[in-house]
Write a protein that holds these residues in place. Structure first.
Motif, PDB file in Angstrom:
ATOM      1  N   THR A 119       0.834  -1.202   0.000  1.00 54.49           N
ATOM      2  CA  THR A 119       0.000   0.000   0.000  1.00 54.49           C
ATOM      3  C   THR A 119       0.865   1.247   0.000  1.00 54.49           C
ATOM      4  O   THR A 119       1.860   1.327   0.717  1.00 54.49           O
ATOM      5  N   GLU A 120       0.472   2.207  -0.815  1.00 54.14           N
ATOM      6  CA  GLU A 120       1.065   3.542  -0.769  1.00 54.14           C
ATOM      7  C   GLU A 120      -0.052   4.553  -0.677  1.00 54.14           C
ATOM      8  O   GLU A 120      -1.228   4.211  -0.845  1.00 54.14           O
ATOM      9  N   SER A 121       0.290   5.806  -0.385  1.00 52.26           N
ATOM     10  CA  SER A 121      -0.724   6.833  -0.218  1.00 52.26           C
ATOM     11  C   SER A 121      -0.583   7.899  -1.294  1.00 52.26           C
ATOM     12  O   SER A 121       0.522   8.319  -1.636  1.00 52.26           O
ATOM     13  N   LYS A 122      -1.739   8.322  -1.830  1.00 53.41           N
ATOM     14  CA  LYS A 122      -1.741   9.383  -2.832  1.00 53.41           C
ATOM     15  C   LYS A 122      -1.553  10.755  -2.202  1.00 53.41           C
ATOM     16  O   LYS A 122      -1.153  11.699  -2.874  1.00 53.41           O
ATOM     17  N   ARG A 123      -1.868  10.867  -0.898  1.00 57.40           N
ATOM     18  CA  ARG A 123      -1.785  12.152  -0.213  1.00 57.40           C
ATOM     19  C   ARG A 123      -1.169  11.958   1.155  1.00 57.40           C
ATOM     20  O   ARG A 123      -1.065  10.831   1.658  1.00 57.40           O
ATOM     21  N   ALA A 124      -0.812  13.062   1.776  1.00 55.68           N
ATOM     22  CA  ALA A 124      -0.183  12.993   3.096  1.00 55.68           C
ATOM     23  C   ALA A 124      -1.142  12.458   4.157  1.00 55.68           C
ATOM     24  O   ALA A 124      -0.715  11.860   5.147  1.00 55.68           O
ATOM     25  N   ASP A 125      -2.468  12.657   3.957  1.00 58.00           N
ATOM     26  CA  ASP A 125      -3.440  12.225   4.964  1.00 58.00           C
ATOM     27  C   ASP A 125      -3.937  10.803   4.735  1.00 58.00           C
ATOM     28  O   ASP A 125      -5.006  10.423   5.191  1.00 58.00           O
ATOM     29  N   PHE A 126      -3.177  10.000   4.039  1.00 55.65           N
ATOM     30  CA  PHE A 126      -3.427   8.586   3.796  1.00 55.65           C
ATOM     31  C   PHE A 126      -4.660   8.355   2.927  1.00 55.65           C
ATOM     32  O   PHE A 126      -5.775   8.143   3.407  1.00 55.65           O
ATOM     33  N   ASP A 127      -4.433   8.387   1.651  1.00 57.63           N
ATOM     34  CA  ASP A 127      -5.422   8.024   0.641  1.00 57.63           C
ATOM     35  C   ASP A 127      -4.839   6.812  -0.086  1.00 57.63           C
ATOM     36  O   ASP A 127      -4.098   6.950  -1.044  1.00 57.63           O
ATOM     37  N   PRO A 128      -5.135   5.600   0.379  1.00 60.83           N
ATOM     38  CA  PRO A 128      -4.375   4.427  -0.063  1.00 60.83           C
ATOM     39  C   PRO A 128      -4.662   4.014  -1.500  1.00 60.83           C
ATOM     40  O   PRO A 128      -5.775   4.159  -2.008  1.00 60.83           O
ATOM     41  N   VAL A 129      -3.620   3.476  -2.141  1.00 57.79           N
ATOM     42  CA  VAL A 129      -3.730   2.845  -3.453  1.00 57.79           C
ATOM     43  C   VAL A 129      -2.820   1.623  -3.427  1.00 57.79           C
ATOM     44  O   VAL A 129      -1.777   1.626  -2.768  1.00 57.79           O
ATOM     45  N   THR A 130      -3.213   0.570  -4.106  1.00 55.47           N
ATOM     46  CA  THR A 130      -2.443  -0.673  -4.102  1.00 55.47           C
ATOM     47  C   THR A 130      -2.170  -1.120  -5.533  1.00 55.47           C
ATOM     48  O   THR A 130      -2.714  -0.573  -6.492  1.00 55.47           O
ATOM     49  N   GLN A 131      -1.348  -2.154  -5.659  1.00 54.19           N
ATOM     50  CA  GLN A 131      -1.097  -2.712  -6.987  1.00 54.19           C
ATOM     51  C   GLN A 131      -2.357  -3.355  -7.554  1.00 54.19           C
ATOM     52  O   GLN A 131      -2.488  -3.497  -8.780  1.00 54.19           O
ATOM     53  N   ALA A 132      -3.310  -3.707  -6.696  1.00 55.82           N
ATOM     54  CA  ALA A 132      -4.585  -4.234  -7.180  1.00 55.82           C
ATOM     55  C   ALA A 132      -5.367  -3.141  -7.906  1.00 55.82           C
ATOM     56  O   ALA A 132      -5.948  -3.397  -8.979  1.00 55.82           O
ATOM     57  N   ASP A 133      -5.409  -1.923  -7.330  1.00 53.98           N
ATOM     58  CA  ASP A 133      -6.079  -0.794  -7.994  1.00 53.98           C
ATOM     59  C   ASP A 133      -5.465  -0.549  -9.364  1.00 53.98           C
ATOM     60  O   ASP A 133      -6.172  -0.468 -10.384  1.00 53.98           O
ATOM     61  N   LYS A 134      -4.148  -0.394  -9.382  1.00 59.30           N
ATOM     62  CA  LYS A 134      -3.456  -0.030 -10.612  1.00 59.30           C
ATOM     63  C   LYS A 134      -3.518  -1.142 -11.653  1.00 59.30           C
ATOM     64  O   LYS A 134      -3.771  -0.899 -12.844  1.00 59.30           O
ATOM     65  N   GLY A 135      -3.303  -2.377 -11.214  1.00 60.30           N
ATOM     66  CA  GLY A 135      -3.297  -3.488 -12.149  1.00 60.30           C
ATOM     67  C   GLY A 135      -4.667  -3.764 -12.740  1.00 60.30           C
ATOM     68  O   GLY A 135      -4.794  -4.044 -13.941  1.00 60.30           O
ATOM     69  N   ALA A 136      -5.713  -3.679 -11.912  1.00 59.79           N
ATOM     70  CA  ALA A 136      -7.065  -3.945 -12.406  1.00 59.79           C
ATOM     71  C   ALA A 136      -7.504  -2.885 -13.404  1.00 59.79           C
ATOM     72  O   ALA A 136      -8.099  -3.205 -14.439  1.00 59.79           O
ATOM     73  N   GLU A 137      -7.210  -1.614 -13.109  1.00 65.21           N
ATOM     74  CA  GLU A 137      -7.607  -0.574 -14.067  1.00 65.21           C
ATOM     75  C   GLU A 137      -6.837  -0.701 -15.374  1.00 65.21           C
ATOM     76  O   GLU A 137      -7.411  -0.571 -16.463  1.00 65.21           O
ATOM     77  N   ALA A 138      -5.544  -0.958 -15.285  1.00 64.75           N
ATOM     78  CA  ALA A 138      -4.750  -1.102 -16.511  1.00 64.75           C
ATOM     79  C   ALA A 138      -5.280  -2.249 -17.364  1.00 64.75           C
ATOM     80  O   ALA A 138      -5.371  -2.134 -18.604  1.00 64.75           O
ATOM     81  N   ALA A 139      -5.649  -3.347 -16.738  1.00 61.52           N
ATOM     82  CA  ALA A 139      -6.163  -4.494 -17.487  1.00 61.52           C
ATOM     83  C   ALA A 139      -7.525  -4.190 -18.107  1.00 61.52           C
ATOM     84  O   ALA A 139      -7.795  -4.573 -19.257  1.00 61.52           O
ATOM     85  N   MET A 140      -8.382  -3.500 -17.370  1.00 63.95           N
ATOM     86  CA  MET A 140      -9.691  -3.140 -17.917  1.00 63.95           C
ATOM     87  C   MET A 140      -9.550  -2.181 -19.084  1.00 63.95           C
ATOM     88  O   MET A 140     -10.243  -2.304 -20.101  1.00 63.95           O
ATOM     89  N   ARG A 141      -8.643  -1.214 -18.947  1.00 65.48           N
ATOM     90  CA  ARG A 141      -8.415  -0.285 -20.052  1.00 65.48           C
ATOM     91  C   ARG A 141      -7.926  -1.013 -21.303  1.00 65.48           C
ATOM     92  O   ARG A 141      -8.399  -0.746 -22.421  1.00 65.48           O
TER      93      ARG A 141
END
Length: 268
Positions: A40-62
């Motif tokens: 997990t990493e955060s998009k913002r300092a106040d912890f807005d999480p994103v994971t490789q599942a988010d990125k991988g699933a969107e890339a595959a759908m696109r």
């Protein structure tokens, strides 16, 4: 929702594309859910999480949409907007409810919406771990899951005093928006939190009567709008206007409850 359906051939192609995208996103997200592979990493300092599942699933759908419907536009949470020429736009949230996802709760989902110039025409809310797929629009309103396939239909509870209200966070938006939510919450029979997109699916399934939220993006709500409206419900902003682009959202099982909740929320 728009009353004019695409021709049968186009309709079948759109539905097939949506289900293929949901299938591939289901496979990818389940590779990480409740595993030690999840980072997990955060998009913002106040912890807005994103994971490789988010990125991988969107890339595959696109990639799949590019292959099956190359003329369509795509808007996704992770990779933004790509223009198209067909008049249709796919609106993707690969993991709606990433906080729930990283916590192991099965209340997150894959959101796949389709809109034209007038607004949402079709949507899928898919919960991969439970194996439930809520589908609405283009002549469909169904739930496919462990109990087979069944029709979606919203509840007909007609008074707020008997209604079930859901939201994702107790801290709904700004202080003023929180006050609006609380004003409705004080009038209902039951209030629950922490459901992300699954709450909207439960409205369509006839289990929940209202969802009230604020600060949403188009990719958070466009697919749920299509599913709820196909099941007989109504989704607007807090002034009764279209909520296609997010912001303050009021989702209701029927017009009677919508009118009562709107009478409260529209003053905030």
């Amino acid at each position: 929702m728009p009353s004019n359906l695409p021709d049968p051939q186009t309709r079948a192609a759109l539905i097939a594309t949506a289900h293929a995208a949901a299938d591939i996103a289901r496979d990818i997200t389940l590779q990480y859910f409740r595993t030690d592979r999840l980072a997990t990493e955060s998009k913002r300092a106040d912890f807005d999480p994103v994971t490789q599942a988010d990125k991988g699933a969107e890339a595959a759908m696109r990639a799949l949409i590019h292959d099956m419907r190359p003329e369509d536009a795509i808007l996704g949470e992770e990779a933004g907007f790509e223009a198209g020429t067909s008049g249709y736009t796919w609106v993707l949230d690969p993991v709606d409810g990433t906080r729930g996802f990283i916590s192991g709760t099965p209340t997150w989902g894959v959101l796949i919406g389709l809109r034209d110039a007038a607004g949402p025409i079709y949507g899928i809310v898919d919960q991969p771990y439970i194996g439930e797929r809520f589908e609405g629009g283009l002549g469909r309103a169904t739930l496919a899951g462990p109990r087979g396939t069944q029709a979606l239909e919203t509840r007909q509870v007609s008074d707020l005093s008997e209604a079930f209200l859901f939201s994702t966070f107790p801290e709904v938006g700004t202080a003023q928006e929180r006050a609006g939510f609380e004003a409705v919450s004080q009038r209902v029979k039951l209030t629950r939190f922490g459901m992300d997109c699954y709450a909207y699916a439960l409205v369509a399934a006839g289990q929940v009567d209202l969802v009230i939220e604020a600060g949403l993006q188009s990719y958070d709500i466009l697919a749920p709008i299509a599913v709820i409206e196909a099941a007989g419900g109504i989704v607007t902003d807090w002034q009764g206007n279209p909520a296609h682009d997010g912001g303050r959202v009021l989702a209701c099982a029927n017009k009677a409850l919508h009118a009562q909740a709107l009478a409260v929320l529209s003053t905030f």
